[in-house]
Design a protein around this motif. Sequence first.
Motif, short mmCIF file in Angstrom:
data_model
loop_
_atom_site.label_atom_id
_atom_site.label_comp_id
_atom_site.label_asym_id
_atom_site.label_seq_id
_atom_site.Cartn_x
_atom_site.Cartn_y
_atom_site.Cartn_z
N CYS A 1 0.80 -1.23 0.00
CA CYS A 1 0.00 0.00 0.00
C CYS A 1 0.83 1.27 0.00
O CYS A 1 0.32 2.35 -0.24
CB CYS A 1 -0.93 0.01 1.21
N GLY A 2 2.10 1.17 0.32
CA GLY A 2 2.91 2.37 0.49
C GLY A 2 3.11 2.67 1.96
O GLY A 2 3.07 1.76 2.81
N CYS B 1 1.93 3.41 9.97
CA CYS B 1 0.70 2.88 9.36
C CYS B 1 -0.36 2.67 10.43
O CYS B 1 -0.08 2.15 11.51
CB CYS B 1 1.00 1.56 8.65
N GLY B 2 -1.60 3.05 10.12
CA GLY B 2 -2.69 2.91 11.09
C GLY B 2 -3.10 1.49 11.35
O GLY B 2 -3.86 1.21 12.28
N ASN B 3 -2.59 0.54 10.55
CA ASN B 3 -2.90 -0.86 10.77
C ASN B 3 -1.75 -1.59 11.48
O ASN B 3 -1.50 -2.76 11.26
CB ASN B 3 -3.20 -1.56 9.43
N CYS C 1 -6.41 -2.64 1.67
CA CYS C 1 -5.26 -3.33 2.26
C CYS C 1 -5.58 -4.80 2.51
O CYS C 1 -6.60 -5.13 3.12
CB CYS C 1 -4.85 -2.65 3.55
N LEU C 2 -4.68 -5.68 2.08
CA LEU C 2 -4.86 -7.12 2.27
C LEU C 2 -4.80 -7.53 3.73
O LEU C 2 -5.30 -8.59 4.11
CB LEU C 2 -3.79 -7.88 1.49
N CYS D 1 5.22 -6.27 4.84
CA CYS D 1 4.50 -5.20 4.15
C CYS D 1 5.42 -4.04 3.77
O CYS D 1 6.49 -3.86 4.35
CB CYS D 1 3.36 -4.68 5.03
N SER D 2 4.97 -3.24 2.83
CA SER D 2 5.76 -2.10 2.36
C SER D 2 5.51 -0.84 3.19
O SER D 2 6.25 0.13 3.07
CB SER D 2 5.45 -1.81 0.89
#
Length: 356
Positions: free
Chosen positions: A151-152, A186-188, A160-161, A180-181
């Motif tokens: 996602c960046g 990131c909020g996740n 998002c997966l 992840c990238s």
Amino acid sequence: MKTETQMKIPKTTTMDDISSSNNPNSSSFLVQNSDLILPWLTHQQLANLSLTCKSLHNLTKIITLIRISDASRTFENFPIPFHNNCINNNHNLNNHPYSYFLYTPSLILSNNLPRYQPWGWMGSSVISPIAVKTVDESESVSFVDVVGCECGEVCDDDGCLCFDGGDGDVGIGRECGVGCSCGRECGNRVSQNGVRVRVKIVRCDGKGWGLFADQVIAKGEFLFQYAGELLTTKEAQRRQQYYDELSSRGRFSSALLVVREHLPSGKACLRLNIDATKIGNVARFVNHSCDGGNLSTKLIRSSGALFPRLCFFALKDIQKDEELTFSYGEIRKRSNGLPCYCNCPSCFGTLPSEDT
């Protein structure tokens, strides 16, 4: 400019030797090097040292006040203070101003367990609080069949997966991770950045230490994970037997937590043994409540990480100064189980217990 200083002690000298010395020369040496030595001592060693001379007595009081102000040793986003509300026993107030334990913000393997950890440094020297190597730092593993998101820097829950909900008695959730990238912001990655709300550790008459909200917490909000030493099942069973023996001799409460993740068939497919008795985070102070409490738990898996995290979320809106509790379980196999002090109307009188 801050400089990190490492204390060097001869191999034949132990911390107990240092703290119990009555030699005037030793006392003078300890006073001169107090900012390097005293933070490494346990609460009992500090107590012994405070009896040797007036100067060391005053210095140990300063260390104690610093420790009371933050249980996390600056590991967390906010200071986590101790409060002793025991009003019926002044002697108890002096003996238990704080609870001594080693701190880790996440899971840690036994072979990375530190013997000592600085707590309460003072003066111009800085002793780094980073004294543990967590599972997140040493054991995150990317598998061939684990695909993280691309996602960046910041992920969107629509595409998002890694975004996933949870269900069951112990929910299962997913977060972005090493596969992840996206970055740490990131909020996740909510469970990967330490304690997210202000809390305090409070000692109450009859009940002992407990964890309380130090702010309003909204329903569904993430609070913290359960951090501690990650054990094999064999070691967990050995320790539980030892802890049971200690409990039978007097007041002792372990912080060994066993989580079982089940397949739809009902057979256990994952067992997570976390012992926060000696080393852990603030979650070790969360007490049991027979009515289920105000916290829920969820296993959170991060993409590419080997071990999940056991995370705590607000089951309802929680007010400031409200105690944080959850259910340790429903099974009570021991007729002589430890007494429960939750004081809720549905209290069973004893804590849950089952075979480890």
